[in-house]
Design a protein around this motif. Structure first.
Motif, PDB file in Angstrom:
ATOM      1  N   VAL A   1      -0.866   0.695  -8.542  1.00 14.51           N
ATOM      2  CA  VAL A   1      -0.591   2.129  -8.337  1.00 14.51           C
ATOM      3  C   VAL A   1       0.716   2.494  -9.036  1.00 14.51           C
ATOM      4  N   GLN A   2       1.727   1.654  -8.869  1.00 15.99           N
ATOM      5  CA  GLN A   2       3.029   1.911  -9.504  1.00 15.99           C
ATOM      6  C   GLN A   2       2.898   2.056 -11.013  1.00 15.99           C
TER       7      GLN A   2
ATOM      8  N   ARG B   1       1.824  10.538   6.731  1.00 16.52           N
ATOM      9  CA  ARG B   1       2.581   9.326   7.124  1.00 16.52           C
ATOM     10  C   ARG B   1       2.230   8.898   8.543  1.00 16.52           C
ATOM     11  N   THR B   2       1.939   9.880   9.401  1.00 18.39           N
ATOM     12  CA  THR B   2       1.478   9.557  10.757  1.00 18.39           C
ATOM     13  C   THR B   2       0.119   8.854  10.669  1.00 18.39           C
TER      14      THR B   2
ATOM     15  N   LEU C   1       6.186   5.787  -2.702  1.00 15.70           N
ATOM     16  CA  LEU C   1       4.949   5.250  -2.102  1.00 15.70           C
ATOM     17  C   LEU C   1       5.313   4.607  -0.767  1.00 15.70           C
ATOM     18  N   TRP C   2       4.611   4.999   0.292  1.00  9.95           N
ATOM     19  CA  TRP C   2       4.779   4.358   1.607  1.00  9.95           C
ATOM     20  C   TRP C   2       3.534   3.507   1.900  1.00  9.95           C
TER      21      TRP C   2
ATOM     22  N   GLU D   1      -3.327   3.616  10.340  1.00 10.81           N
ATOM     23  CA  GLU D   1      -4.160   2.870   9.379  1.00 10.81           C
ATOM     24  C   GLU D   1      -5.340   3.684   8.857  1.00 10.81           C
ATOM     25  N   THR D   2      -5.206   5.016   8.866  1.00 10.46           N
ATOM     26  CA  THR D   2      -6.235   5.857   8.236  1.00 10.46           C
ATOM     27  C   THR D   2      -6.150   5.693   6.723  1.00 10.46           C
ATOM     28  N   TYR D   3      -4.902   5.562   6.247  1.00 11.51           N
ATOM     29  CA  TYR D   3      -4.666   5.347   4.808  1.00 11.51           C
ATOM     30  C   TYR D   3      -4.023   3.976   4.594  1.00 11.51           C
ATOM     31  N   SER D   4      -4.229   3.466   3.375  1.00 14.33           N
ATOM     32  CA  SER D   4      -3.510   2.232   3.004  1.00 14.33           C
ATOM     33  C   SER D   4      -2.112   2.576   2.527  1.00 14.33           C
ATOM     34  N   GLY D   5      -1.974   3.792   1.978  1.00 17.20           N
ATOM     35  CA  GLY D   5      -0.662   4.189   1.501  1.00 17.20           C
ATOM     36  C   GLY D   5      -0.555   5.703   1.380  1.00 17.20           C
TER      37      GLY D   5
END
Lengths: 303, 396
Positions: free
Chosen positions: B118-119, B80-81, B106-107, B86-90
């Motif tokens: 994705v959902q 989450r950090t 999903l975050w 912005e390393t991950y999109s989610g």
């Protein structure tokens, strides 16, 4: 072709645009309609070409022994005051279209268009869109559209507007050529000097009415019933002496250098007048003042 | 010269006036490109879409989804950090739930369309997981997963095509008619207002009558509109075939009945003549299209075609039946009904007769308005004057 307009009237709403106008134009003659804006010239012309109908009176056209109340599209050419052609089409396309609508055969139309374009020095611009031409050249194309089918009657509303003096002269020569070919030419114009030179008949209109018509001399006689004479004496004379000639003079206006302007009413024997003036003092200059059509036109309209 | 010859000359001129080879080719290429892009939009979109990396904390692996890259992680807080950086999109966490079996969260930094995909995938995967946790045989699981089939049987003989195919033909007809009507609006407006502004009218009116002029315009512009309609139909069909070939499938064009084509062309042609007559009469009353408030009125005929789109879901309903007889809408509605099938021949003939009669009457009224408006420069006739001209009363 002879055009006879008899007692024609035309009203628009509450305005009488043309009021009891009568005129006659014959083949081999140029008739010029003169008058200020709103005099009724264009209204009269529109009725002649059938765009509108007279409220009263009649217009007839006679070719040889055949008289008719209507004109076939092949018989006349009309250059309207509100004129224009398709600006996005080429010169050639515009002229071909007009020729087709007049019922000209394809080859005849092509020959006539080529001939007129050459005469008007526009051959090289035949395939250019109209919008690329100057106003003067557009005007020339309009004139070609009016003449390309060789009509018996040519009606031109302000044919000289938008043309430079060289082209005005050229149009004048074309009109004279049409007259020589026996065509009937009716035009309205504001260029008095040109009209004076070429017109066989003048019709001066104001507020829908004809105020003078006939040859230039006849119009002059109508509009200028008084003669104006300029006289210069060698010696100083007394104005009172001139007043003795009161019976013949309407007015006497003194100018510098012993010069006087005498206005005489009606016809006057100039030789007799000169003799009488010389009895007062030696005369060094004696001339009759001739007003041009322009001055006569202004005087008549302003009156 | 005979009247029909004059009308033909004017019609030919009007057609050529707006037919320019370069523009035609350009618009053909443009149209093909637009149809191509719209037809292949899904493929294009997915091929151009960026890949999103989603960190996953889950007790099992997730199946691959286009444009989504799963990144298995163990430390949720660290993931989450990284999301904030912005390393991950989610970041997706899937955990076991005592009551529901599984739970998922999903975050993401922003709302985006990939999250919905994705959902859906996660829901499907967890559903299967739940099912597999039940005491069911593989056959029972498959049975549960198989949706119940509902078969629709259409009793009419001519309704053999599938639903997609049955809507394709009416849609094609309506789109082409709409193209014709918009073309008619644009061309008639340009043709007449330009002539008024360029002062061509007085010259021409000494050579032709207003009715010859208007009929010639209707002829030329209707032909131009038909050309545009045909072009659109051909492009649409070609692009559909091309896209099918690109997708590797078999070209599956719906069967086209000659009678449907004939009736559609007939109604479209007469309808266009009627619309063009209305446009011609009205355009002659417009002095300056850039400043006239009346320009918008000329778009009204597009509503008539809109009626065709409106009844597409129920082409044999009462409303569709009424509109297919009403002459202002019948040229758009009747072809849709005919393409749907089951319209009696007398209905088609009757509607066509009404349309022809209405076209004749509208054209006659339009000539009167055209005659009044075409020589009026610098001002527009009032609605009252237009009304009087429409019914043939002398203008006071």
């Amino acid at each position: 072709m002879q055009v006879d307009v008899i007692g024609v009237c035309k009203d628009y709403a509450t305005v009488r645009a043309v009021d009891e106008v009568s005129l006659s134009a014959r083949g081999g003659e140029i008739l010029a309609l003169l008058g200020p804006n709103g005099a009724g010239k264009s209204s009269l012309v529109r009725m002649m070409v059938g765009l509108t109908q007279p409220d009263s009176g009649s217009i007839s056209y006679q070719t040889g022994d055949v008289a008719s109340a209507t004109l076939a599209t092949t018989q006349f050419g009309y250059l309207p005051e509100d004129r224009g052609l398709y600006l996005d089409r080429t010169v050639q396309d515009n002229l071909r279209y007009i020729a087709k609508l007049r019922g000209m055969a394809r080859d005849d139309a092509q020959k006539s268009i080529a001939n007129w374009l050459q005469r008007f020095d526009l051959s090289e611009r035949a395939s250019e869109p109209m919008r690329q031409l100057s106003k003067g050249n557009q005007q020339k194309v309009q004139l070609i559209a009016t003449l390309l089918h060789s009509p018996q009657l040519v009606i031109l509303d302000e044919p000289f507007s938008g043309l430079d003096p060289v082209n005005q002269e050229f149009v004048l020569s074309v009109l004279e050529e049409l007259r020589s070919a026996g065509k009937t030419v009716i035009l309205s114009a504001h260029q008095m000097a040109l009209v004076e030179r070429m017109a066989d008949q003048l019709v001066l209109m104001n507020r829908g009415r004809v105020i003078a018509q006939g040859s230039l001399a006849e119009v002059r006689a109508t509009l200028q019933p008084q003669q104006s004479i300029r006289v210069q004496f060698a010696d100083t004379i007394d104005e009172a002496q001139l007043a003795e000639l009161e019976g013949d003079m309407n007015t006497v206006v003194a100018h510098p250098n012993n010069t006087f302007e005498l206005t005489c009413g009606g016809q006057i024997d100039l030789a007799q007048l000169l003799t009488r003036l010389q009895s007062l003092a030696p005369v060094v200059q004696f001339s009759r003042q001739h007003y041009g059509l322009h001055e006569l036109y202004l005087q008549a309209v302003q009156a | 010269m005979k009247r029909w010859q004059q009308v033909a000359q004017i019609g030919g001129f009007e057609f050529r006036r707006f037919f320019k080879w370069k523009q035609e080719l350009f618009s053909l290429v443009l149209m093909a490109a637009l149809f191509g892009i719209s037809a292949g939009w899904g493929v294009l979109k997915s091929s151009l879409e960026e890949t999103h990396t989603v960190a996953v904390v889950a007790p099992f692996e997730l199946p691959n989804i286009p444009q989504i890259q799963w990144q298995p992680v163990t430390d949720l807080e660290a993931a989450r950090t990284a999301l904030a950086n912005e390393t991950y999109s989610g970041v997706l966490e899937i955990s076991a739930d005592a009551e529901q079996g599984y739970g998922a969260q999903l975050w993401a930094s922003n709302r985006a369309s990939w999250q919905e995909r994705v959902q859906q995938v996660v829901q499907a995967v967890l559903q299967q997981r739940k099912l597999s946790g039940l005491p069911l045989s593989p056959e029972q699981v498959q049975l549960v997963n198989t949706p119940v089939a509902v078969t629709v049987t259409i009793s009419r003989d001519d309704a053999s095509q599938d639903v997609e195919a049955s809507t394709a033909i009416p849609l094609l007809i309506l789109v082409s008619i709409m193209v014709g009507v918009f073309g008619s609006f644009g061309l008639m407006m340009t043709a007449i207002t330009q002539e008024k502004q360029q002062r061509v009218t007085e010259q021409l009116l000494t050579l032709i009558t207003p009715s010859e002029w208007m009929d010639g315009k209707i002829l030329g512009i209707t032909l131009h509109c038909l050309k545009s309609m045909l072009t659109v139909v051909i492009i649409m069909v070609l692009v559909t075939v091309l896209m099918s070939v690109i997708k590797g499938g078999v070209t599956n064009l719906p069967p086209i009945s000659p009678s449907v084509v004939t009736i559609s062309v007939l109604f479209a042609l007469i309808g266009l003549v009627m619309i063009n007559a209305m446009m011609a009469g009205f355009a002659a009353t417009i002095d300056d299209p850039n400043h006239s408030g009346r320009t918008a009125v000329m778009l009204i005929p597009a509503l008539f075609v809109g009626a065709g789109f409106g009844i597409m879901d129920s082409p044999q309903g009462i409303l569709a039946q009424v509109l297919s007889w009403f002459p202002l809408t019948s040229f758009a509605v009747m072809p849709v009904r005919v393409a749907d099938g089951g319209v009696a021949w007398w209905e088609v003939a009757g509607s066509l007769a009404v349309l022809v009669l209405a076209t004749y009457l509208i054209r006659s009224a339009a000539v009167r308005v055209f005659r009044m408006g075409i020589t009026m420069y610098g001002k527009e006739p009032s609605w009252r004057m237009m009304g009087r001209a429409l019914i043939g009363r002398k203008l006071s």
